[in-house]
Design an enzyme around this catalytic site. Structure first.
Site, PDB file in Angstrom:
ATOM      1  N   ASP A  10      13.333  33.975  71.496  1.00  0.00           N
ATOM      2  CA  ASP A  10      14.699  34.503  71.601  1.00  0.00           C
ATOM      3  C   ASP A  10      15.149  34.301  73.046  1.00  0.00           C
ATOM      4  O   ASP A  10      14.472  33.625  73.843  1.00  0.00           O
ATOM      5  CB  ASP A  10      14.771  35.963  71.126  1.00  0.00           C
ATOM      6  CG  ASP A  10      14.069  36.947  72.054  1.00  0.00           C
ATOM      7  OD1 ASP A  10      13.429  36.501  73.044  1.00  0.00           O
ATOM      8  OD2 ASP A  10      14.146  38.160  71.797  1.00  0.00           O
ATOM      9  N   CYS A  67       9.052  36.336  72.878  1.00  0.00           N
ATOM     10  CA  CYS A  67      10.237  37.185  73.059  1.00  0.00           C
ATOM     11  C   CYS A  67      10.012  37.999  74.329  1.00  0.00           C
ATOM     12  O   CYS A  67       9.296  37.551  75.237  1.00  0.00           O
ATOM     13  CB  CYS A  67      10.503  38.047  71.826  1.00  0.00           C
ATOM     14  SG  CYS A  67       9.190  39.190  71.351  1.00  0.00           S
ATOM     15  N   THR A  69       8.506  41.003  74.615  1.00  0.00           N
ATOM     16  CA  THR A  69       7.164  41.595  74.591  1.00  0.00           C
ATOM     17  C   THR A  69       6.166  40.825  73.739  1.00  0.00           C
ATOM     18  O   THR A  69       4.958  41.060  73.851  1.00  0.00           O
ATOM     19  CB  THR A  69       7.239  43.016  73.987  1.00  0.00           C
ATOM     20  OG1 THR A  69       7.754  42.901  72.659  1.00  0.00           O
ATOM     21  CG2 THR A  69       8.123  43.933  74.818  1.00  0.00           C
ATOM     22  N   HIS A 100     -11.787  35.085  64.653  1.00  0.00           N
ATOM     23  CA  HIS A 100     -12.054  36.116  63.642  1.00  0.00           C
ATOM     24  C   HIS A 100     -10.930  36.286  62.634  1.00  0.00           C
ATOM     25  O   HIS A 100     -11.184  36.517  61.458  1.00  0.00           O
ATOM     26  CB  HIS A 100     -12.301  37.469  64.324  1.00  0.00           C
ATOM     27  CG  HIS A 100     -13.607  37.550  65.049  1.00  0.00           C
ATOM     28  ND1 HIS A 100     -14.158  38.740  65.458  1.00  0.00           N
ATOM     29  CD2 HIS A 100     -14.487  36.577  65.435  1.00  0.00           C
ATOM     30  CE1 HIS A 100     -15.315  38.509  66.081  1.00  0.00           C
ATOM     31  NE2 HIS A 100     -15.527  37.199  66.084  1.00  0.00           N
ATOM     32  N   HIS A 135     -15.845  36.655  58.244  1.00  0.00           N
ATOM     33  CA  HIS A 135     -14.438  36.774  58.640  1.00  0.00           C
ATOM     34  C   HIS A 135     -13.520  36.264  57.530  1.00  0.00           C
ATOM     35  O   HIS A 135     -12.420  36.776  57.354  1.00  0.00           O
ATOM     36  CB  HIS A 135     -14.188  36.031  59.950  1.00  0.00           C
ATOM     37  CG  HIS A 135     -15.050  36.517  61.067  1.00  0.00           C
ATOM     38  ND1 HIS A 135     -14.969  37.792  61.562  1.00  0.00           N
ATOM     39  CD2 HIS A 135     -16.048  35.903  61.751  1.00  0.00           C
ATOM     40  CE1 HIS A 135     -15.867  37.952  62.523  1.00  0.00           C
ATOM     41  NE2 HIS A 135     -16.536  36.820  62.644  1.00  0.00           N
TER      42      HIS A 135
HETATM   43  C1  RB5 Z   1      15.202  41.655  73.433  1.00  0.00           C
HETATM   44  O1  RB5 Z   1      15.852  42.504  74.321  1.00  0.00           O
HETATM   45  C2  RB5 Z   1      13.824  42.228  73.101  1.00  0.00           C
HETATM   46  O2  RB5 Z   1      13.954  43.403  72.377  1.00  0.00           O
HETATM   47  C3  RB5 Z   1      13.006  41.208  72.332  1.00  0.00           C
HETATM   48  O3  RB5 Z   1      12.902  40.056  73.066  1.00  0.00           O
HETATM   49  C4  RB5 Z   1      11.562  41.600  72.016  1.00  0.00           C
HETATM   50  O4  RB5 Z   1      10.907  42.045  73.148  1.00  0.00           O
HETATM   51  C5  RB5 Z   1      11.367  42.454  70.861  1.00  0.00           C
HETATM   52  O5  RB5 Z   1      10.232  42.788  70.491  1.00  0.00           O
END
Ligand code: RB5
Length: 150
Positions: A10, A67, A69, A100, A135
Site C-alpha cells: 500500500d 504495508c 506494519t 515449518h 510439519h
Molecule cells: C496505513 O496507514 C496502515 O494502516 C497500513 O499500512 C498497515 O500498517 C495496516 O496494517
C-alpha cells in the site's frame, strides 16, 4: 531458469517496496509488481488480494506484501484459500515460517523495519525450504480449517 515473485504494497509500504524490488533483481529474481504505484492513500487489502490471486492462479509460487506494519497485509492475505502469509520482523521467523509453516507470502512493515533488515528478511525467506514431515501434517490441518471455517 529465472525465478519470479509477486510483490505488492500500500502507500505506507511503497517506498520500501521499490527498494526491495531492486534487491530482488540483484539476487536474480524477476518481479511482478501489482501496485500500488505511488504514495497516495489506498487500501492494503486490494493489493494483498492481487498478490494472492497470482499465487492461487499459479503465476508465481511466492509473494511479498509490504504495508506500514505488515500486519494488515497478512490478515488480508490469510483470508485467501491456499495462502499462508506471515508478518515477520526478524530473520529467524522469516526462515522458520517457510521451513515449518510452508508460508508462501512474506509480509513486513516499512514503519517497522528498515531497508537492510527487509533485505535480510527476504533472503532468509527465499533461501529456506519447507521441511515436510510432521510439519506437513500440521499444514494439512490448517488447510482443513479453510474447508470448515471459511
Ligand atoms: C496505513 O496507514 C496502515 O494502516 C497500513 O499500512 C498497515 O500498517 C495496516 O496494517
Amino acid at each position: 531458469m529465472k525465478k519470479t515473485i509477486t510483490i505488492g504494497s500500500d502507500h505506507a509500504g511503497y517506498s520500501l517496496k521499490i527498494k526491495v524490488i531492486g534487491h530482488l533483481k540483484e539476487i536474480g529474481w524477476d518481479v511482478i509488481d501489482v501496485g500500488t504505484n505511488d504514495e497516495s492513500s489506498c487500501d492494503y487489502p486490494d493489493f494483498a488480494h492481487a498478490v494472492c490471486k497470482n499465487i492461487q492462479d499459479g503465476v508465481t509460487e511466492l509473494g511479498i506484501l509490504i504495508c506500514g506494519t505488515g500486519i494488515g497485509m497478512s490478515m488480508a492475505a490469510n483470508k485467501h484459500h491456499g495462502i499462508r502469509a506471515a508478518a515477520c520482523s526478524d530473520t529467524f521467523s522469516a526462515r522458520l515460517t517457510r521451513e515449518h509453516n510452508n508460508a508462501n507470502v512474506l509480509c513486513f512493515g516499512e514503519r517497522v523495519v528498515g531497508y537492510g533488515v527487509a533485505c535480510d528478511l527476504v533472503d532468509a525467506f527465499l533461501n529456506a525450504e519447507f521441511q515436510g514431515g510432521k510439519h506437513q501434517r500440521r499444514i494439512d490441518k490448517i488447510m482443513d480449517l479453510e474447508k470448515t471455517e471459511f
